[in-house]
Write an enzyme that holds these catalytic residues in place. Structure first.
Site, PDB file in Angstrom:
ATOM      1  N   ASP A 148     -10.743  -8.816   7.699  1.00  0.00           N
ATOM      2  CA  ASP A 148     -12.165  -8.669   7.352  1.00  0.00           C
ATOM      3  C   ASP A 148     -12.845 -10.029   7.273  1.00  0.00           C
ATOM      4  OD1 ASP A 148     -12.382  -5.965   7.315  1.00  0.00           O
ATOM      5  OD2 ASP A 148     -12.948  -5.801   5.200  1.00  0.00           O
ATOM      6  N   ASP A 187      -3.158 -18.029   0.703  1.00  0.00           N
ATOM      7  CA  ASP A 187      -4.341 -18.684   0.114  1.00  0.00           C
ATOM      8  C   ASP A 187      -4.848 -19.791   1.031  1.00  0.00           C
ATOM      9  OD1 ASP A 187      -1.859 -19.769  -0.483  1.00  0.00           O
ATOM     10  OD2 ASP A 187      -2.459 -20.608  -2.412  1.00  0.00           O
ATOM     11  N   ASP A 190      -5.270  -6.970   5.548  1.00  0.00           N
ATOM     12  CA  ASP A 190      -6.490  -6.242   5.220  1.00  0.00           C
ATOM     13  C   ASP A 190      -7.602  -7.246   4.896  1.00  0.00           C
ATOM     14  OD1 ASP A 190      -8.310  -4.344   4.471  1.00  0.00           O
ATOM     15  OD2 ASP A 190      -7.173  -3.576   2.758  1.00  0.00           O
ATOM     16  N   TYR A 199       0.817  -1.216   0.000  1.00  0.00           N
ATOM     17  CA  TYR A 199       0.000   0.000   0.000  1.00  0.00           C
ATOM     18  C   TYR A 199       0.852   1.268   0.000  1.00  0.00           C
ATOM     19  CZ  TYR A 199      -4.055  -2.960   1.009  1.00  0.00           C
ATOM     20  OH  TYR A 199      -5.029  -3.912   0.946  1.00  0.00           O
TER      21      TYR A 199
END
Ligand code: NAD
Length: 350
Positions: free
Chosen positions: A245, A217, A241, A135
């Site tokens: 979530d 994964d 991130d 990011y």
């Protein structure tokens, strides 16, 4: 910083619980209120007034409600409420985000996974690196290459950035069940190979903590296959991130989940993961439990007061066991409470 929408209502209840805990355990906390987000824009024209930054820097810990709402959605992005959030995280140098995902057995009905999968419980914490990785990595940009629109970013971590987030994860594990799972993509990414090497080196300083590794994964899959295997997950900005979530949505109860963002020397920031819920603001319908549990995280991580933190978490647990609910977690046969009444019940259980 109460912020906007339901922020003031939930922060008020959380502070009442903090004061009740202080009384019970013989502590004294002094609190100061500061403006952030839309309410700061209304009062001062900016989402993060300098006075707020100064007040936060002077504090030992910072509690945030939530920011934002439709009233400010049409403003220039440079002065939108969310800028206040990003600004304060940056000003406080918060590089570690701790997001627990806990399924209270009483709320198992809201969980998105089958009962046999969460039968062994769901109580984990995702430690996400917050200020580095893809990011923020340079070079990044877009251009036309060979006549084709092209974009690129750089996933980059140096050993110091990795070591400091690893220390946060190992120390968090020592306050929990002594297990860390480091998530990377070391089979493909060079940056992940450095990540893994450094995490293993740091782990030698925590012989009481068990370290494992998963590719991202597989980690995403294991979170829905068997979340009970996890205690602390540590990972970089992008993977964190997504995984944080995923972990929290599994519990099905957004009004129940707290978070902490920590830096090295500056105070940590403690806040619920949900937003300002403008649809129910000012109606006494908001669930204050995520903010109350953020206070528990504050006591544990900022003040090293684990006994007090446990007491608040137990009080929340007992309140749910007794069948008390706010609208967002309401089920048939339970007792519906307002925001204030829920605060009262937690204090009574405490
Ligand atoms: P939201 O989390 O505010 O609300 C999503 C849904 O969950 C709504 O129906 C809301 O009523 C409900 N909800 C959320 N928290 C609740 C609680 N404590 N009790 C009961 N119900 C609750 O997300 P959104 O609607 O996408 O965003 C609303 C505003 O909040 C936007 O302006 C957004 O930018 C902002 N936001 C702020 C933060 C933050 O301050 N950290 C995070 C997310 C969104």
């Amino acid at each position: 910083m109460p912020g906007d929408g339901i922020g003031p209502e939930i922060v008020e209840e959380a502070l009442r619980v903090l004061n009740a805990a202080a009384k019970k355990f013989g502590h004294e906390f002094s609190t100061e209120e500061a403006l952030i987000g839309g309410s700061a824009i209304d009062a001062t024209g900016t989402p993060l007034p300098e006075a707020t930054v100064e007040a936060c820097k002077k504090a030992d810990a910072v509690l945030l409600g939530a920011v934002g709402g439709p009233k400010w959605d049409t403003l220039d992005p440079a002065i939108r409420p969310e800028k206040g959030l990003l600004g304060i995280r940056k000003a406080l140098g918060l590089f570690a985000n701790l997001r627990p995902a806990t399924l209270f057995p009483e709320l198992a009905g809201a969980c998105l996974l089958r009962p046999d999968i969460v039968g062994k419980g769901l109580d984990l914490i995702v430690v996400r690196e917050l200020t580095g990785g893809i990011y923020f990595g340079k070079p990044a940009g877009t251009e036309v290459r060979d006549g084709k629109r092209t974009g690129w970013n750089t996933m980059i971590y140096n050993e110091d950035e990795i070591a400091r987030i690893a220390h946060v994860a190992f120390q968090a594990a020592q306050k929990r069940r002594n297990k860390v799972c480091s998530v990377d993509k070391a089979n493909v990414l060079d940056v992940s190979r450095v990540w893994r090497e450094v995490v293993i080196e740091v782990s030698r300083q925590y012989p009481d903590v068990e370290l494992s590794h998963l590719y991202v994964d597989n980690a995403a899959m294991q979170l829905v296959r068997d979340p009970s295997q996890f205690d602390v997950i540590v990972t970089g900005n992008l993977f964190g991130d997504i995984l944080s979530d995923e972990a929290s949505v599994i519990t099905g109860s957004i009004g129940m989940l707290p978070s902490a963002s920590l830096g090295s020397a500056q105070p940590g920031l403690f806040e619920p993961i949900h937003g300002s819920a403008p649809d129910i603001a000012g109606q006494g319908k908001a669930n204050p439990l995520a903010t109350i549990l953020s206070i528990a995280m504050m006591l544990r991580h900022a003040f090293d007061m684990s006994v007090e933190a446990d007491a608040i978490e137990n009080a929340v647990h007992k309140t749910l066991q007794a069948g008390f609910r706010t609208g967002d977690i309401m089920e048939a046969g339970k007792t519906l409470l307002s925001t204030r009444e829920m605060g009262d019940k937690v204090i009574a259980c405490l």
